[in-house]
Enzyme design. Structure first.
Site, PDB file in Angstrom:
ATOM      1  N   LYS A  35       0.385  -1.184  -0.180  1.00 38.46           N
ATOM      2  CA  LYS A  35       0.141   0.264  -0.008  1.00 38.46           C
ATOM      3  C   LYS A  35       0.839   1.370  -0.256  1.00 38.46           C
ATOM      4  CE  LYS A  35       0.048  -0.282   5.154  1.00 38.46           C
ATOM      5  NZ  LYS A  35      -1.319  -0.736   6.534  1.00 38.46           N
ATOM      6  N   TYR A 244      18.277  29.569   8.131  1.00 40.34           N
ATOM      7  CA  TYR A 244      17.038  30.014   8.804  1.00 40.34           C
ATOM      8  C   TYR A 244      16.702  30.500  10.215  1.00 40.34           C
ATOM      9  CZ  TYR A 244      14.843  30.391   4.400  1.00 40.34           C
ATOM     10  OH  TYR A 244      14.018  30.361   2.862  1.00 40.34           O
TER      11      TYR A 244
HETATM   12  C1  LIG Z   1      -0.781  -1.628   6.890  1.00 38.68           C
HETATM   13  C2  LIG Z   1      -0.751  -3.067   7.302  1.00 38.68           C
HETATM   14  C3  LIG Z   1      -0.167  -4.143   7.619  1.00 38.68           C
HETATM   15  C4  LIG Z   1       1.702  -3.781   7.111  1.00 38.68           C
HETATM   16  O1  LIG Z   1       1.693  -3.506   8.487  1.00 38.68           O
HETATM   17  P1  LIG Z   1       3.212  -3.694   9.081  1.00 38.68           P
HETATM   18  O2  LIG Z   1       3.286  -2.742  10.091  1.00 38.68           O
HETATM   19  O3  LIG Z   1       3.694  -2.321   7.370  1.00 38.68           O
HETATM   20  O4  LIG Z   1       3.988  -4.992   8.149  1.00 38.68           O
HETATM   21  C5  LIG Z   1      -0.857  -5.590   7.707  1.00 38.68           C
HETATM   22  N1  LIG Z   1      -2.158  -5.470   7.609  1.00 38.68           N
HETATM   23  C6  LIG Z   1      -3.572  -4.387   7.737  1.00 38.68           C
HETATM   24  C7  LIG Z   1      -4.407  -4.208   7.264  1.00 38.68           C
HETATM   25  C8  LIG Z   1      -2.201  -3.165   7.596  1.00 38.68           C
HETATM   26  O5  LIG Z   1      -3.289  -1.743   7.287  1.00 38.68           O
END
Ligand SMILES: *Cc1c(COP(=O)(O)O)cnc(C)c1O
Length: 352
Positions: A35, A244
């Site tokens: 994702k 800055y």
């Molecule tokens: C983001 C997510 C994962 C992966 O999580 P990590 O901590 O990055 O391994 C797995 N399941 C769900 C539902 C998520 O939202």
């Protein structure tokens, strides 16, 4: 070169997947969460490398995120969508052959009426109160959900990065009870849960951050290197300020290198101020040089007085300083460092 380079070691990414896959026994499938554009690293190339290594199931957050993934992966690999089947998602789910993780009775209704013959999963809420069906809702729709093309039943742990947290066992018990008698594959764990041991593995684990070299997977190989080109070097006299707000003043005759990256590139302004007095270093062929003054939108200033030679570039992420080190100094987590790197980098791959 006046833009910074972000290099992804696809061999390290694949090695991290293999190492996480080896944590569970052979009957447990290890999927990959890609994702947020593969945690900022490019979901297409990440998915392609992982598919070649044997990953057959990928997870994205939203249906739109599957567009660059579908064309990058092998035939037959599945793409699952955590946010389920929302209003307006039907065309993408059908055209890209996505498996929505249905989060409510309303989503189940939508899916069964719009795409009655297409597979789906169900996401249950085992206590995190973020996404998924709660026990009563699940009980009410379960037989209908199981009568269709149900492929996966999943839930998500809230505290898996803290192995001793009582919430882990509580959610494990809740998920076990909610899925008792379910005959399709079950999945509870992301990276953290994968590391909690076999009780948490069920039929499928779905790591994300550990693939990309982030905690809580302590043994991960670093995946990302970020090199910042030096665009100017100047001498600064004692008492002169840099950047800055005159936030840094030279206490000795100093050489200051200005590099081409800043907070618009995900190098949070906070890192220059040194949370808890910590100094952020960047590296010239392995030698640490302190960042001085404030991080600007496009520029960072570095004290290179102690270097024997003027560097062409300075690394801010490498094997010596990884995403979680940067996150500590910025007061955040590795996930946020990875996903905020931005679009301005010239992106390169190693391996794959
Ligand atoms: C983001 C997510 C994962 C992966 O999580 P990590 O901590 O990055 O391994 C797995 N399941 C769900 C539902 C998520 O939202």
């Amino acid at each position: 070169m006046t833009v910074s380079t972000l290099t992804i070691d696809l061999n390290a990414l694949v090695a991290n997947w293999r190492a996480l896959d080896a944590k569970s026994n052979a009957s447990v499938e290890t999927a990959a969460v890609i994702k947020a554009d593969g945690y900022g690293l490019g979901s297409g190339r990440v998915a392609k490398a992982l598919c070649a290594a044997g990953v057959r199931r990928f997870f994205v957050a939203a249906a739109e995120e599957a567009i660059p993934v579908r064309e990058a992966i092998c035939d037959g690999a599945e793409i699952c969508v955590f946010s389920g089947h929302g209003a307006g998602d039907t065309d993408l789910i059908r055209d890209l052959d996505l498996i929505p993780m249905l989060n409510s009775a309303a989503q189940l209704d939508r899916h069964l009426s719009a795409l009655p013959h297409r597979g789906y999963g169900v996401q249950l809420d085992s206590g995190m109160n973020r996404l998924g069906m709660e026990p009563a809702e699940w009980a009410a729709v379960r037989s209908r959900a199981e009568a269709g093309d149900l492929r996966l039943v999943m839930s998500h742990l809230a505290c898996a990065d803290e192995p001793d947290h009582p919430m882990n066992a509580q959610q494990l018990a809740c998920f076990t009870e909610m899925t008792s008698g379910v005959t399709v594959p079950r999945s509870l764990s992301a990276t953290g849960g994968t590391l909690l041991g076999p009780d948490y593995h069920f039929d499928l684990v779905r790591p994300g951050v550990g693939l990309y070299g982030g905690l809580p997977f302590e043994d991960a190989r670093p995946v990302v290197t970020v090199a910042l080109p030096v665009i100017q070097i100047r001498d600064v006299a004692v008492g002169e300020a840099v950047g800055y707000g005159n936030a840094w003043v030279a206490e000795r005759p100093s050489k200051i290198a200005t590099v081409a990256a800043g907070y618009a590139d995900g190098l949070h302004r906070m890192i220059g101020n040194g949370l808890n007095g910590a100094t952020l270093n960047v590296f010239a062929s392995g030698t640490a040089c302190p960042v001085v003054g404030r991080v600007s939108m496009d520029l960072i200033t570095v004290d290179i007085t102690d270097l024997a030679e003027a560097p062409d570039q300075l690394e801010i992420l490498n094997d010596q300083q990884q995403v979680d080190d940067l996150a500590d100094i910025a007061g955040t987590i590795g996930y946020e460092i990875l996903t905020s790197m931005g679009r301005r980098y010239q992106r390169q791959n190693i391996g794959g």
